[in-house]
Scaffold this motif. Structure first.
Motif, PDB file in Angstrom:
ATOM      1  N   ASN A   1       3.030  14.543 -13.665  1.00 55.90           N
ATOM      2  CA  ASN A   1       2.240  15.000 -14.808  1.00 55.90           C
ATOM      3  C   ASN A   1       1.400  16.323 -14.246  1.00 55.90           C
ATOM      4  OD1 ASN A   1       1.457  12.478 -15.784  1.00 55.90           O
ATOM      5  ND2 ASN A   1      -0.213  11.775 -14.881  1.00 55.90           N
TER       6      ASN A   1
ATOM      7  N   ASP B   1       2.604   2.028  -3.092  1.00 61.46           N
ATOM      8  CA  ASP B   1       1.318   2.387  -4.185  1.00 61.46           C
ATOM      9  C   ASP B   1       1.410   3.705  -4.092  1.00 61.46           C
ATOM     10  OD1 ASP B   1      -0.589   2.006  -6.282  1.00 61.46           O
ATOM     11  OD2 ASP B   1      -2.393   1.827  -5.188  1.00 61.46           O
ATOM     12  N   ALA B   2       1.378   3.987  -3.025  1.00 61.73           N
ATOM     13  CA  ALA B   2       1.006   5.286  -2.358  1.00 61.73           C
ATOM     14  C   ALA B   2       1.950   6.034  -3.258  1.00 61.73           C
ATOM     15  CB  ALA B   2       0.590   5.661  -0.821  1.00 61.73           C
TER      16      ALA B   2
ATOM     17  N   LEU C   1       3.888   5.640  -5.699  1.00 58.68           N
ATOM     18  CA  LEU C   1       4.037   5.942  -7.086  1.00 58.68           C
ATOM     19  C   LEU C   1       2.490   6.862  -7.872  1.00 58.68           C
ATOM     20  CD1 LEU C   1       4.968   3.577  -9.700  1.00 58.68           C
ATOM     21  CD2 LEU C   1       3.479   2.515  -9.033  1.00 58.68           C
ATOM     22  N   LYS C   2       1.578   6.552  -7.376  1.00 64.63           N
ATOM     23  CA  LYS C   2       0.780   7.746  -7.650  1.00 64.63           C
ATOM     24  C   LYS C   2       1.095   9.320  -7.301  1.00 64.63           C
ATOM     25  CE  LYS C   2      -2.987   4.029  -6.577  1.00 64.63           C
ATOM     26  NZ  LYS C   2      -4.294   3.652  -5.870  1.00 64.63           N
ATOM     27  N   LEU C   3       1.896   9.062  -6.319  1.00 68.20           N
ATOM     28  CA  LEU C   3       2.367  10.069  -6.195  1.00 68.20           C
ATOM     29  C   LEU C   3       3.280  11.036  -6.898  1.00 68.20           C
ATOM     30  CD1 LEU C   3       2.325  13.056  -3.919  1.00 68.20           C
ATOM     31  CD2 LEU C   3       4.186  11.384  -2.298  1.00 68.20           C
ATOM     32  N   SER C   4       4.715  10.139  -7.033  1.00 70.13           N
ATOM     33  CA  SER C   4       5.684  10.241  -8.125  1.00 70.13           C
ATOM     34  C   SER C   4       4.143  10.379  -9.529  1.00 70.13           C
ATOM     35  CB  SER C   4       6.415   8.729  -8.372  1.00 70.13           C
ATOM     36  OG  SER C   4       7.276   9.544  -7.105  1.00 70.13           O
ATOM     37  N   PHE C   5       4.050   9.861 -10.113  1.00 66.99           N
ATOM     38  CA  PHE C   5       2.461   9.894 -11.357  1.00 66.99           C
ATOM     39  C   PHE C   5       2.513  11.927 -10.961  1.00 66.99           C
ATOM     40  CE2 PHE C   5       2.583   4.960 -12.092  1.00 66.99           C
ATOM     41  CZ  PHE C   5       3.406   5.868 -12.918  1.00 66.99           C
ATOM     42  N   LYS C   6       1.824  11.538 -10.327  1.00 63.94           N
ATOM     43  CA  LYS C   6       0.959  12.672 -10.075  1.00 63.94           C
ATOM     44  C   LYS C   6       1.608  14.209 -10.157  1.00 63.94           C
ATOM     45  CE  LYS C   6      -2.006  15.237  -7.095  1.00 63.94           C
ATOM     46  NZ  LYS C   6      -3.554  14.796  -6.115  1.00 63.94           N
TER      47      LYS C   6
ATOM     48  N   ARG D   1       0.710  -1.053  -0.210  1.00 62.93           N
ATOM     49  CA  ARG D   1       0.358   0.094  -0.163  1.00 62.93           C
ATOM     50  C   ARG D   1       0.651   1.550   0.632  1.00 62.93           C
ATOM     51  NH1 ARG D   1      -3.049  -3.308   4.143  1.00 62.93           N
ATOM     52  NH2 ARG D   1      -1.924  -2.293   5.608  1.00 62.93           N
TER      53      ARG D   1
END
Length: 159
Positions: free
Chosen positions: A157, A146-147, A149-154, A143
């Motif tokens: 972008n 995953d959090a 990774l999502k923060l890095s993508f955000k 978890r």
């Protein structure tokens, strides 16, 4: 609470205790008093215990969720895990030295008898409390990754 069981560390004892459970019961407490081979209370200071059971159907339970109530007199309790209710078996407690984690003794065996309840809802499987803890730790790491990774993508972008 189930009937208290007195367990000796003298493995030459032939009179084995028997604990009866109903397969539909949950959360029962098994109380036990552990004795030295000479019949005196086993001193559990500096020790921990593990409940073990070889169950019918080539399954087993190994659970470190054993509470020491009074170390001086060898008084313990064990909240019976749901998997213990799934099939009969032969059980015992391992006595572990807290200082080095080594097994130093064990109790005599006792029999777990499982009676049918109104509904048989327990699936007979193997359970090891330490593996369950490891599974929970791994899920937390996944978890967290995953959090991250999502923060890095955000962040990527938004640039």
């Amino acid at each position: 609470m189930l009937q208290a069981v007195t367990l000796n560390t003298n493995k030459r004892t032939t009179a084995l205790s028997r604990v009866e459970l109903r397969d539909s019961d949950k959360g029962e407490i098994l109380e036990s008093f552990i004795l030295n081979p000479d019949g005196t209370p086993y001193d559990l200071n500096g020790k921990s215990l593990v409940f073990n059971e070889n169950k019918d159907g080539d399954k087993f339970v190994s659970d470190s969720n054993v509470q020491i109530v009074d170390a001086r007199i060898g008084h313990i309790t064990y909240q019976v895990h749901d998997q213990v209710h799934s099939a009969r078996g032969t059980a015992w407690f391992d006595i572990i030295d807290k200082a080095n984690g080594a097994k130093i003794d064990s109790t005599t065996d006792f029999y777990i008898e499982v009676r049918d309840g109104l509904k048989c809802t327990v699936y007979n499987t193997t359970y090891i409390s330490d593996l369950e803890k490891l599974k929970q730790q791994m899920e937390a790491l996944i978890r967290q990754a995953d959090a991250n990774l999502k923060l890095s993508f955000k962040k990527r972008n938004s640039n």
